[in-house]
Design a protein around this motif. Structure first.
Motif, short mmCIF file in Angstrom:
data_model
loop_
_atom_site.label_atom_id
_atom_site.label_comp_id
_atom_site.label_asym_id
_atom_site.label_seq_id
_atom_site.Cartn_x
_atom_site.Cartn_y
_atom_site.Cartn_z
N MET A 1 38.87 53.43 47.22
CA MET A 1 39.33 52.11 47.66
C MET A 1 39.90 52.20 49.08
O MET A 1 40.65 53.13 49.40
N LYS A 2 39.50 51.27 49.92
CA LYS A 2 40.03 51.23 51.27
C LYS A 2 41.54 50.99 51.24
O LYS A 2 42.08 50.46 50.28
N ARG A 3 42.20 51.38 52.34
CA ARG A 3 43.64 51.13 52.39
C ARG A 3 43.93 49.64 52.42
O ARG A 3 44.84 49.17 51.72
N LYS A 4 43.18 48.88 53.23
CA LYS A 4 43.44 47.45 53.34
C LYS A 4 42.24 46.68 52.82
O LYS A 4 41.12 46.86 53.30
N MET A 5 42.52 45.86 51.82
CA MET A 5 41.47 45.09 51.16
C MET A 5 41.72 43.59 51.38
O MET A 5 42.87 43.13 51.32
N VAL B 1 45.60 43.01 51.56
CA VAL B 1 46.52 43.79 50.76
C VAL B 1 46.46 45.24 51.19
O VAL B 1 45.38 45.85 51.25
N ASP B 2 47.61 45.80 51.50
CA ASP B 2 47.72 47.22 51.83
C ASP B 2 47.88 47.99 50.52
O ASP B 2 48.92 47.88 49.86
N THR B 3 46.88 48.76 50.15
CA THR B 3 46.91 49.44 48.84
C THR B 3 47.83 50.66 48.84
O THR B 3 48.09 51.23 47.78
N ILE B 4 48.35 51.06 50.00
CA ILE B 4 49.30 52.17 50.07
C ILE B 4 50.73 51.67 49.94
O ILE B 4 51.54 52.23 49.19
N ILE C 1 44.77 37.74 45.93
CA ILE C 1 45.16 39.13 45.70
C ILE C 1 44.24 39.77 44.65
O ILE C 1 43.79 40.91 44.82
N TYR C 2 43.97 39.03 43.60
CA TYR C 2 43.06 39.55 42.56
C TYR C 2 41.67 39.81 43.13
O TYR C 2 41.03 40.82 42.81
N ASP C 3 41.21 38.90 43.98
CA ASP C 3 39.89 39.08 44.59
C ASP C 3 39.87 40.31 45.49
O ASP C 3 38.84 41.00 45.59
N ALA C 4 41.00 40.63 46.09
CA ALA C 4 41.07 41.77 47.01
C ALA C 4 41.13 43.10 46.28
O ALA C 4 40.43 44.05 46.66
N ILE C 5 41.96 43.21 45.25
CA ILE C 5 42.21 44.52 44.64
C ILE C 5 41.81 44.60 43.17
O ILE C 5 41.88 45.68 42.57
N VAL D 1 52.86 44.71 43.31
CA VAL D 1 51.45 44.93 43.67
C VAL D 1 51.07 46.37 43.39
O VAL D 1 50.01 46.66 42.80
N LEU D 2 51.93 47.33 43.77
CA LEU D 2 51.64 48.74 43.51
C LEU D 2 51.60 49.03 42.02
O LEU D 2 50.76 49.82 41.55
N ALA D 3 52.49 48.40 41.26
CA ALA D 3 52.49 48.61 39.81
C ALA D 3 51.20 48.08 39.19
O ALA D 3 50.62 48.71 38.29
N ALA D 4 50.73 46.92 39.68
CA ALA D 4 49.49 46.36 39.17
C ALA D 4 48.30 47.25 39.53
O ALA D 4 47.38 47.45 38.72
N LEU D 5 48.31 47.78 40.74
CA LEU D 5 47.25 48.71 41.16
C LEU D 5 47.26 49.97 40.30
O LEU D 5 46.20 50.48 39.88
#
Length: 335
Positions: free
Chosen positions: A1-5, A194-197, A302-306, A320-324
């Motif tokens: 997964m990319k860092r930014k989605m 969304v920043d996944t980090i 957000i859902y569409d992104a991650i 967001v991190l918890a959901a990821l």
């Protein structure tokens, strides 16, 4: 997964205008005064939504004077007709229509006298921008002269107006009823990154299309839409109001974060005009309806992104991190 989605989400809403499941009412008085100016008296309260500007526009259009020639009087209900509270997106719908009806009665008194004095049909009279004239004739005078002529004939051009919105409760058995007389509808699209980090969510843009009935003040409508969207962004991403046993435990604005101008993305407002057939002005309202679809649109984006659904607001980086993390754990179990 990319860092930014990036992702986009859409949400739609409806909203009932004025008081819920009851009869709402409001009244107003209007007068064409010496000098061709106008006075309007109603118990309306200005809380920043621009209602006084709107009422000046309504009175000016109905009477045929300039907006700057309209004075909105004291709102003390000991000296003015009832207007009720500023809420339920009711100000334009209830007070605006009351003022319009009051102005129409005042104008009718003036026109009746001028028509008799000029010996022309009253339906041939027109007024605009401080002048009054008869169609297909060379008769034309200022509103100041028209009011003076009316008063010389013994008539003061005054009027009163009352507007009512009917609503009923919902049947406890089958739910039928009509809790509001008028409804508005809206749809918003949000684009987020969304920043996944870090879990941070940046809203890149909002597209907001709203039905407002007749837009009396389009720039004011746009301002209301933008204000509602900003409030919705705060609800979606920042404002975390916490309670314990019914008492607030959020300690001040250091912990209760509000959006600032730096957090506001490009907001693209689309005004949809679907006039209300039961409103003399055709107008409805936009104050609260513009808030409703914002947070759902952002959550869907957000859902569409991650691919992870946030079900508790606000969508803080921690959530967001918890959901990821939960999504990755579920994906690993099904792999």
């Amino acid at each position: 997964m990319k860092r930014k989605m990036r992702g986009r989400g859409v949400a739609a809403s409806w909203y009932g205008i004025a008081r819920t499941a009851t009869i709402d009412r409001a009244g107003a008085w209007a007068e064409l005064d010496d000098g061709g100016t106008a006075k309007v008296l109603t118990g309306v309260t200005e809380i920043g939504e621009g209602i006084l500007t709107l009422l000046s526009q309504v009175a000016a259009e109905e009477l045929g004077v300039k907006p700057e020639q309209v004075t909105i009087g004291d709102n003390d209900t000991a000296r003015s007709p009832e207007a009720a509270h500023a809420g339920a997106t009711r100000q334009t719908y209830m007070i605006g229509n009351s003022v319009a009806l009051a102005c129409r009665e005042a104008k009718a008194r003036l026109f009746d006298e001028i028509a008799q004095a000029w010996e022309v049909p009253v339906e041939d009279l027109r007024s605009f921008d401080g002048f009054l004239w008869a169609e297909s004739t060379n008769k034309r005078i200022t509103m100041e002269e028209a009011v003076a002529l009316c008063k010389k004939r013994g008539v003061v051009p005054v009027g009163s107006g009352s507007f009512t919105a009917h609503g009923t409760g919902l049947d406890p058995v089958d739910g039928h009823g009509s809790p509001w007389q008028a409804y508005v509808f809206g749809t918003q699209v949000a684009e987020v990154e969304v920043d996944t980090i870090t879990g941070e969510v940046q809203v890149l843009g909002i597209w907001a299309a709203h039905d407002v009935g007749r837009a009396i003040n389009p720039r004011g409508v746009e301002g209301q839409i933008e204000g509602g969207v900003v409030q919705g962004l705060g609800q979606a991403l920042m404002e975390d109001y916490q309670t314990s046993e019914g008492h607030p435990v959020t300690h001040g604005f250091a912990k209760y974060i509000l959006p600032t101008s730096l957090d506001v993305p490009q907001i693209n407002s689309v005004i949809v005009e679907d006039p209300d057939p039961l409103s003399p002005l055709g107008a409805k309202g936009i104050g609260e309806p513009s808030l409703i679809p914002t947070a759902p649109a952002v959550m869907n984006a957000i859902y569409d992104a991650i691919g992870a659904r946030i079900r508790d607001l606000p969508a803080t980086p921690e959530r967001v991190l918890a959901a990821l993390h939960e999504k990755r754990r579920a994906d690993a179990q099904t792999a």
